[in-house]
Design a protein around this motif. Structure first.
Motif, PDB file in Angstrom:
ATOM      1  N   ILE A 177       0.703  -1.005  -0.317  1.00 52.07           N
ATOM      2  CA  ILE A 177       0.242   0.044  -0.389  1.00 52.07           C
ATOM      3  C   ILE A 177       0.573   1.661  -0.444  1.00 52.07           C
ATOM      4  N   ARG A 178       0.579   1.482  -1.213  1.00 51.65           N
ATOM      5  CA  ARG A 178       1.656   3.221  -1.098  1.00 51.65           C
ATOM      6  C   ARG A 178       0.699   4.226  -0.958  1.00 51.65           C
ATOM      7  N   THR A 179       1.872   5.702  -0.364  1.00 50.23           N
ATOM      8  CA  THR A 179       1.206   6.759   0.255  1.00 50.23           C
ATOM      9  C   THR A 179       1.797   8.017  -0.518  1.00 50.23           C
ATOM     10  N   ASP A 180       1.262   8.775  -1.284  1.00 53.84           N
ATOM     11  CA  ASP A 180       1.915  10.236  -1.451  1.00 53.84           C
ATOM     12  C   ASP A 180       2.860  11.262  -0.933  1.00 53.84           C
ATOM     13  N   GLU A 181       3.237   9.996   0.737  1.00 55.37           N
ATOM     14  CA  GLU A 181       4.198  10.563   1.518  1.00 55.37           C
ATOM     15  C   GLU A 181       5.585   9.324   1.751  1.00 55.37           C
ATOM     16  N   GLY A 182       5.471   8.906   0.332  1.00 52.17           N
ATOM     17  CA  GLY A 182       6.200   7.892   0.599  1.00 52.17           C
ATOM     18  C   GLY A 182       6.426   6.387   1.841  1.00 52.17           C
ATOM     19  N   VAL A 183       5.814   6.686   2.699  1.00 54.34           N
ATOM     20  CA  VAL A 183       5.477   5.573   3.791  1.00 54.34           C
ATOM     21  C   VAL A 183       4.364   4.682   2.648  1.00 54.34           C
ATOM     22  N   GLU A 184       4.936   3.120   2.835  1.00 55.28           N
ATOM     23  CA  GLU A 184       4.433   2.003   2.192  1.00 55.28           C
ATOM     24  C   GLU A 184       4.508   1.207   3.449  1.00 55.28           C
ATOM     25  N   GLY A 185       2.945   0.106   3.316  1.00 64.98           N
ATOM     26  CA  GLY A 185       2.704  -0.623   4.324  1.00 64.98           C
ATOM     27  C   GLY A 185       2.536  -2.523   3.857  1.00 64.98           C
ATOM     28  N   ILE A 186       3.470  -3.056   4.503  1.00 64.37           N
ATOM     29  CA  ILE A 186       3.379  -3.803   4.004  1.00 64.37           C
ATOM     30  C   ILE A 186       2.390  -5.060   4.300  1.00 64.37           C
TER      31      ILE A 186
END
Length: 362
Positions: free
Chosen positions: A36-45
């Motif tokens: 799951i990618r976000t506009d702030e560069g944080v990615e969730g697995i």
């Protein structure tokens, strides 16, 4: 923060030998995840189950998530789990679970905390058992004993073995051999993977009680709540179940039927971390323990977070030939047989893409 992209990845690799439990044989290991990618560069697995339906459901749900704040886990879970349309039970709820785990990974990363601390941080190391004792071609009593002795040498203070695939008298002998191999001070758990009717489960339970069994897991089919209760009334061995149960409502019904003393709730199945925490609270209100089934990588956090987290299931290389290579960091047993959750923000799983790449199937 907004969700910008959700992608799935699936991998598969063969086992050197197929492994069999009470009902099923597994020739390969399947590994799946959601990014799951976000506009702030944080990615969730998010850890998943894989397959066409799982993948299709994640794709179907993605438009409901794009542009949303991933930190709002309750809002998003309610948006995804709509029983008339999708969810309630089965593979659709498993897909929701994968997404929810990924959202909690983001949430903990944003908070700058390991997931277990964000959820409550009850302890920093959790009691653990090594899962194994499968049926395999060429694996007799001597080989079974050797496997269990090796587990104990690794530091295991509890181990689990399979029952249900052979006649009861043979499984009784297997249990005896394992108890002799591990000695009196190591906990011994047995798991039938739903192989019995309640009355045949009673026959096995009565014959292995003398071997000091810590629990009897999934003795009967998941929906046979009455069968669980009848068995529990006729054995001193605690009954554990729930790895194939869904949402707080399923566990509510297990409680109503006095079906089990221990819940093997699986966050990858029942609805993710959001729903797992509700199940844990429900169990706590009824003085019941949680001992999750499956992936140690997510569940080490969920056992460590709560006061009624009993014990963690731990798989080693006897079950998965890629053990120790999937992630850049691998959970290991402590000298006292516990496992400590990662201390980095989030769940602490970082897939090793270079190692996994040759095994990608979707």
């Amino acid at each position: 923060m907004k969700i910008t992209e959700i992608i799935t990845e699936e991998y598969k690799w063969p086992r050197a030998k197929p492994i069999t439990n009470g009902l099923h044989t597994y020739t390969d290991v399947e590994f799946a995840l959601v990014r799951i990618r976000t506009d702030e560069g944080v990615e969730g697995i998010g850890l998943g189950s894989g397959g066409d339906i799982w993948r299709g459901v994640v794709k179907q749900l993605t438009p409901h998530l794009l542009g949303e704040d991933p930190v709002n886990v309750e809002r998003l879970w309610a948006r995804l789990w709509v029983p008339k349309l999708i969810g309630r039970r089965g593979l659709t709820t498993r897909a929701i679970s994968s997404i929810d785990i990924g959202l909690w990974d983001i949430r903990a990363k944003v908070a700058g905390l390991p997931l277990y601390k964000l959820l409550g941080g009850f302890r920093d190391a959790v009691p653990t058992y090594i899962a194994g004792g499968y049926y395999e071609e060429g694996k007799g009593l001597r080989e079974l004993a050797q496997e269990m002795e090796e587990n104990v040498r690794m530091g295991a203070r509890a181990i689990k073995m399979k029952v249900g695939a052979v006649p009861i008298r043979e499984d009784v002998e297997r249990v005896r051999v394992v108890r002799d191999a591990i000695g009196p001070d190591v906990k011994l758990l047995v798991d039938a993977n739903c192989a019995y009717r309640w009355y045949t489960a009673v026959q096995l339970a009565r014959r292995i009680e003398d071997y000091d069994i810590f629990w009897f897991e999934e003795p009967v089919l998941p929906d046979d709540y009455d069968g669980h209760r009848k068995l529990a009334q006729q054995t001193s061995i605690p009954i554990a179940t729930g790895e194939n149960e869904y949402t707080r409502y399923g566990f509510r019904d297990l409680i109503k039927h006095d079906a089990a003393a221990i819940f093997n709730a699986d966050a990858k199945i029942l609805g993710g971390v959001t729903e797992y925490m509700k199940v844990a609270a429900l169990a706590q209100a009824n003085d019941l323990d949680i001992a999750p089934h499956g992936s140690q990588d997510i569940h080490v956090h969920l056992v460590a977070a709560i006061p009624n987290g009993l014990i963690l299931e731990y798989y080693r290389d006897t079950v998965d030939p890629m053990w120790g290579r999937i992630y850049k960091d691998t959970l290991a047993l402590n000298a006292d047989g516990t496992v400590s959750p990662p201390t980095v923000p989030g769940i602490g799983v970082e897939p090793d893409d270079a190692v996994l790449a040759p095994y990608r199937v979707a």
